[in-house]
Design a protein around this motif. Structure first.
Motif, mmCIF file in Angstrom:
data_model
loop_
_atom_site.group_PDB
_atom_site.id
_atom_site.type_symbol
_atom_site.label_atom_id
_atom_site.label_comp_id
_atom_site.label_asym_id
_atom_site.label_seq_id
_atom_site.Cartn_x
_atom_site.Cartn_y
_atom_site.Cartn_z
ATOM 1 N N PHE A 153 0.702 -1.013 -0.272
ATOM 2 C CA PHE A 153 0.287 -0.317 0.058
ATOM 3 C C PHE A 153 0.615 1.531 0.427
ATOM 4 O O PHE A 153 2.085 1.440 0.409
ATOM 5 C CB PHE A 153 -0.874 -0.181 1.646
ATOM 6 C CG PHE A 153 -1.871 -0.813 0.931
ATOM 7 C CD1 PHE A 153 -2.023 -1.362 0.017
ATOM 8 C CD2 PHE A 153 -2.976 -1.470 2.349
ATOM 9 C CE1 PHE A 153 -3.290 -2.959 -0.119
ATOM 10 C CE2 PHE A 153 -3.870 -1.745 2.279
ATOM 11 C CZ PHE A 153 -4.327 -2.939 1.631
ATOM 12 N N THR A 181 -2.317 5.220 1.898
ATOM 13 C CA THR A 181 -3.267 4.514 1.980
ATOM 14 C C THR A 181 -3.760 3.097 3.442
ATOM 15 O O THR A 181 -3.977 3.097 4.329
ATOM 16 C CB THR A 181 -3.658 3.069 1.051
ATOM 17 O OG1 THR A 181 -3.071 4.080 -0.353
ATOM 18 C CG2 THR A 181 -4.212 1.875 0.925
ATOM 19 N N VAL A 217 -5.149 3.170 7.177
ATOM 20 C CA VAL A 217 -5.846 1.378 7.313
ATOM 21 C C VAL A 217 -5.367 1.521 9.105
ATOM 22 O O VAL A 217 -6.646 0.358 9.665
ATOM 23 C CB VAL A 217 -5.535 0.461 6.425
ATOM 24 C CG1 VAL A 217 -4.861 -1.382 7.295
ATOM 25 C CG2 VAL A 217 -5.896 0.605 5.304
ATOM 26 N N CYS A 250 -8.213 3.027 11.556
ATOM 27 C CA CYS A 250 -9.557 2.160 11.045
ATOM 28 C C CYS A 250 -10.160 2.888 12.549
ATOM 29 O O CYS A 250 -9.503 0.847 13.137
ATOM 30 C CB CYS A 250 -10.001 1.410 9.904
ATOM 31 S SG CYS A 250 -11.479 1.383 9.257
ATOM 32 N N CYS A 293 -11.676 3.092 6.697
ATOM 33 C CA CYS A 293 -10.331 3.547 5.781
ATOM 34 C C CYS A 293 -11.196 3.195 4.781
ATOM 35 O O CYS A 293 -10.604 3.794 3.727
ATOM 36 C CB CYS A 293 -9.012 2.975 6.153
ATOM 37 S SG CYS A 293 -9.520 1.091 5.759
ATOM 38 N N ASN A 345 -10.705 0.189 2.594
ATOM 39 C CA ASN A 345 -9.612 -0.196 1.995
ATOM 40 C C ASN A 345 -10.921 -2.083 2.063
ATOM 41 O O ASN A 345 -11.210 -2.026 2.511
ATOM 42 C CB ASN A 345 -8.677 -0.878 2.664
ATOM 43 C CG ASN A 345 -7.749 -1.140 1.618
ATOM 44 O OD1 ASN A 345 -7.468 -2.431 1.327
ATOM 45 N ND2 ASN A 345 -6.893 -0.674 1.154
ATOM 46 N N ARG A 346 -10.814 -2.533 0.697
ATOM 47 C CA ARG A 346 -11.632 -3.420 0.707
ATOM 48 C C ARG A 346 -10.523 -4.492 1.122
ATOM 49 O O ARG A 346 -11.901 -6.104 0.774
ATOM 50 C CB ARG A 346 -11.580 -3.431 -0.985
ATOM 51 C CG ARG A 346 -10.327 -3.715 -2.077
ATOM 52 C CD ARG A 346 -10.129 -5.210 -3.391
ATOM 53 N NE ARG A 346 -11.214 -4.343 -4.126
ATOM 54 C CZ ARG A 346 -11.683 -4.922 -5.589
ATOM 55 N NH1 ARG A 346 -11.694 -5.832 -5.100
ATOM 56 N NH2 ARG A 346 -12.561 -3.856 -5.848
ATOM 57 N N CYS A 366 -9.410 -4.296 3.638
ATOM 58 C CA CYS A 366 -9.425 -4.040 5.308
ATOM 59 C C CYS A 366 -10.855 -4.650 6.182
ATOM 60 O O CYS A 366 -11.921 -5.038 6.245
ATOM 61 C CB CYS A 366 -9.970 -2.729 5.981
ATOM 62 S SG CYS A 366 -10.401 -2.162 7.617
ATOM 63 N N TYR A 401 -3.823 -11.112 -2.505
ATOM 64 C CA TYR A 401 -3.840 -9.505 -2.431
ATOM 65 C C TYR A 401 -3.506 -9.314 -4.400
ATOM 66 O O TYR A 401 -3.917 -8.607 -5.198
ATOM 67 C CB TYR A 401 -2.937 -8.664 -2.014
ATOM 68 C CG TYR A 401 -2.950 -6.867 -2.834
ATOM 69 C CD1 TYR A 401 -3.953 -6.437 -2.189
ATOM 70 C CD2 TYR A 401 -1.919 -6.858 -3.406
ATOM 71 C CE1 TYR A 401 -3.307 -4.792 -2.676
ATOM 72 C CE2 TYR A 401 -1.212 -5.480 -3.852
ATOM 73 C CZ TYR A 401 -2.489 -4.463 -3.110
ATOM 74 O OH TYR A 401 -2.636 -2.718 -4.051
ATOM 75 N N LYS A 424 -6.999 -7.699 -5.810
ATOM 76 C CA LYS A 424 -6.735 -6.589 -6.261
ATOM 77 C C LYS A 424 -8.234 -5.820 -7.403
ATOM 78 O O LYS A 424 -6.623 -6.459 -8.795
ATOM 79 C CB LYS A 424 -5.902 -5.890 -5.753
ATOM 80 C CG LYS A 424 -4.820 -5.739 -6.970
ATOM 81 C CD LYS A 424 -3.351 -4.908 -6.820
ATOM 82 C CE LYS A 424 -2.339 -5.452 -7.863
ATOM 83 N NZ LYS A 424 -1.178 -4.902 -8.613
#
Ligand SMILES: [Zn+2]
Length: 361
Positions: free
Chosen positions: A45, A49, A53, A56, A79, A81-82, A84, A281, A285
């Motif tokens: 990240f 980012t 995170v 969060c 956050c 973030n997908r 998280c 990831y 992603k």
């Protein structure tokens, strides 16, 4: 200070420390996972980012009822973030409600019934995972472009899920879940797991069909679905396709909804280790994890425009307090205060409908 006020304050202190902890018991383990994610994602990240995170869920406010038996999110620093654990959890809870409301509206307004389909293929090793998901996407498109499928499916929700096999040996639970699979290979509990360290991408799909579909000549049976999926995947080692009608009972419907609403990767697998996180990831992603098509696409739009409010369940709770929680190294510090009358009116109006499915873990 009168004696009464004194008692009241003492009571609210007890509430904020003891009951506040209880209310947030699901958050604390997720904050631990946030720490793991931040560690694994250090080289991946961007610093911005990563910082978001890490923060969060550090600050949260929940509305609570007087007896502290119910709560709902008022404010939080999330956050988005997908990967998280807190944000994917909250998205899954919201998606479950959104899908449930859309299904109910489509059933009533478009006279539809639902079928639940799971599409799988044999497990793959980490190096093949990304390509395998591409292969799944292409095969899915082929399948739903077929004339006989297009003719009967009026819309679908598709969820991509990837599981990871972290068990070296066959556990009792694994054996129970897939007894036939192990029996066929003459394997027993405690033996080496043939799928150890492999990945299993698959699709969960809810399809909308006309009520008449089940008795029509266009009906597609299980073995036809299997044949088509094998052809589209160009893979004849695929041995099964799971297809079932979603009954209108709450249990049957909730089961299907949870499968498409929940995470694309389970927490204990995604955050298992640095290297496994990186594999997940890279494979996930930028991908669309949940897809809405046809009637579902239309009705999700309606839901977001507030056109389906009449199908939403009312939140019957009356929220009287505000619980503020601040993350301190390893636990939440909670404070509780009563809402003013103006706040009570405003916040309870905003909390009119249930917006998160608390059944999602
Ligand atoms: Zn988050």
């Amino acid at each position: 200070m009168t004696k009464n006020q004194d008692v009241k304050i003492a009571k609210s202190e007890l509430k904020s420390t003891e009951l506040g902890k209880y209310l947030l018991e699901k958050y604390t383990p997720k904050k631990d996972l946030v720490r793991k994610l931040a560690e694994y994602a250090k080289g991946i990240f961007t610093p911005n980012t990563l910082e978001r995170v890490q923060l969060c869920g550090d600050f949260m406010q929940h509305l609570t009822t007087f007896d502290m038996s119910a709560k709902r999110v008022h404010r939080s620093n999330s956050c988005g973030n997908r990967f998280c654990p807190i944000c994917t959890w909250s998205k899954a809870k919201k998606d479950a409600i959104m899908i449930s409301v859309a299904m109910q509206a489509i059933r009533e307004e478009k006279d539809q019934e639902y079928i639940f389909l799971t599409l799988t293929a044999p497990n793959v090793e980490s190096v093949k995972l990304k390509n395998e998901i591409d292969r799944f996407n292409k095969a899915f498109k082929k399948l739903f472009d077929r004339r006989n499928v297009k003719r009967v499916v009026n819309g679908y929700i598709r969820k991509l899920e990837v599981t990871y096999n972290k068990e070296r040996f066959i556990t009792e639970e694994m054996y129970k879940r897939a007894k036939g699979y192990f029996d066929k290979r003459e394997l027993d509990i405690g033996d080496n797991n043939p799928n150890y360290d492999t990945y299993h991408p698959h699709f969960h799909v809810i399809m909308a069909v006309n009520k008449s579909y089940f008795t029509s000549r266009d009906y597609i049976n299980q073995s036809q679905w299997l044949d088509m999926w094998r052809e589209c995947m160009d893979d004849f080692s695929i041995t099964q396709v799971d297809i079932r009608k979603v009954r209108s009972s709450e249990k049957s419907e909730n089961g299907a909804i949870l499968e498409v609403a929940k995470y694309s990767a389970k927490g204990d697998e995604l955050y298992h280790s640095q290297s496994i996180f990186e594999i997940f990831y890279r494979a996930l992603k930028g991908r669309q994890l949940i897809t809405f098509n046809g009637l579902f696409k239309d009705y999700i739009k309606k839901f977001k425009n507030g056109e389906l409010d009449k199908y939403k369940k009312q939140d019957e709770n009356e929220y009287t307090h505000l619980l503020t929680s601040v993350w301190q190294t390893s636990k939440y510090e909670n404070t509780l205060r009563e809402l003013t009358l103006e706040e009570m009116a405003e916040y309870n109006e905003k909390a009119k409908y249930i917006e998160e499915d608390e059944g999602v873990e």
